[in-house]
Design a protein around this motif. Structure first.
Motif, PDB file in Angstrom:
ATOM      1  N   GLU A 189       0.826  -1.212   0.000  1.00 14.24           N
ATOM      2  CA  GLU A 189       0.000   0.000   0.000  1.00 14.24           C
ATOM      3  C   GLU A 189       0.856   1.256   0.000  1.00 14.24           C
TER       4      GLU A 189
ATOM      5  N   THR B  77      -1.187   2.126 -12.820  1.00 12.42           N
ATOM      6  CA  THR B  77      -2.403   2.099 -12.001  1.00 12.42           C
ATOM      7  C   THR B  77      -2.097   2.048 -10.506  1.00 12.42           C
TER       8      THR B  77
ATOM      9  N   ARG C  72      -3.219   4.853  -7.803  1.00 11.31           N
ATOM     10  CA  ARG C  72      -3.943   4.499  -6.570  1.00 11.31           C
ATOM     11  C   ARG C  72      -3.272   5.101  -5.345  1.00 11.31           C
ATOM     12  N   TRP C  73      -1.960   4.987  -5.293  1.00 12.64           N
ATOM     13  CA  TRP C  73      -1.195   5.540  -4.167  1.00 12.64           C
ATOM     14  C   TRP C  73      -1.334   7.051  -4.107  1.00 12.64           C
TER      15      TRP C  73
ATOM     16  N   THR D  85      -4.640   7.919  -2.625  1.00 12.53           N
ATOM     17  CA  THR D  85      -4.615   7.671  -1.176  1.00 12.53           C
ATOM     18  C   THR D  85      -3.920   8.811  -0.450  1.00 12.53           C
TER      19      THR D  85
END
Length: 219
Positions: free
Chosen positions: A148, A179, A183-184, A187
């Motif tokens: 993550e 991708t 996403r990171w 976040t």
């Protein structure tokens, strides 16, 4: 109390974000590149290299720290947060922090210079630094496909890297197909402390940013 000497740049935002994440009280001193305030005699006593960011820790004998990565490490170690204490965990954070400091920062910084600020359009230089920045983004994307955050848990490595990567469009670099990196970034954008830190100091308009950056090219 921390005195923060900064400007609205990726390196400056690293420190304002970490201060917000840690909840430390700080006073902002925004320096003007256009006026070359980073070269003033008073500031050179804090940072002899004449660059932002820098801090002065008033609670620790007016201790001055310059270089953005060194500041992040100092604040993390002072508070015991955003960096593990075990040797392996600490090393992992430092590896990804050094990846930003030695790779993404210098390469994307040069992409910015030649794509946005340099008075001549040197296409070879633009291509070289944009392509290398994209390659480094791909390294990040590969890492983030399995975790993550860069060092498994949220840390100063993420804080150091995010302000640079979020400026991909300004650098003329694509994140298409990355991708996990996208996403990171989403976040990171959602974190309230990150949002607050990105507002420190208030960002100048585009013309002022370019003017200030061009002024820095003149030594």
């Amino acid at each position: 109390m921390i005195d923060l000497y900064t400007a609205a740049t990726p390196n400056g935002h690293k420190v304002s974000i970490v201060l917000e994440e840690l909840g430390l009280p700080y006073t902002v001193h925004a320096l003007s590149f256009d006026k070359k305030e980073q070269k003033s005699a008073d500031f050179l006593k804090i940072n002899p290299n004449g660059r932002i960011p820098a801090i002065v820790d008033r609670a620790n004998g007016d201790f001055a720290v310059f270089e953005s990565g060194a500041i992040l490490i100092y604040l993390a170690e002072q508070t015991g947060k955003l960096m593990p204490s075990d040797p392996k965990g600490r090393s992992l954070v430092l590896q990804w922090l050094m990846f930003q400091m030695g790779g993404i920062g210098p390469m994307q910084g040069q992409a910015n210079v030649f794509f946005r600020y340099f008075p001549e359009k040197l296409q070879g230089a633009i291509d070289r630094y944009q392509h290398e920045t994209r390659r480094l983004y791909e390294v990040l994307d590969t890492r983030l496909q399995s975790v993550e955050f860069l060092a498994d848990q949220y840390s100063i490595a993420d804080i150091a890297t995010f302000p640079w990567v979020r400026g991909y469009e300004w650098s003329g670099v694509s994140v298409e197909g990355l991708t996990a990196l996208q996403r990171w970034m989403a976040t990171m954008e959602d974190r309230p402390a990150v949002q607050r830190g990105l507002q420190v100091p208030k960002r100048a308009d585009e013309a002022s940013i370019i003017k200030g950056a061009q002024a820095m090219l003149i030594r």
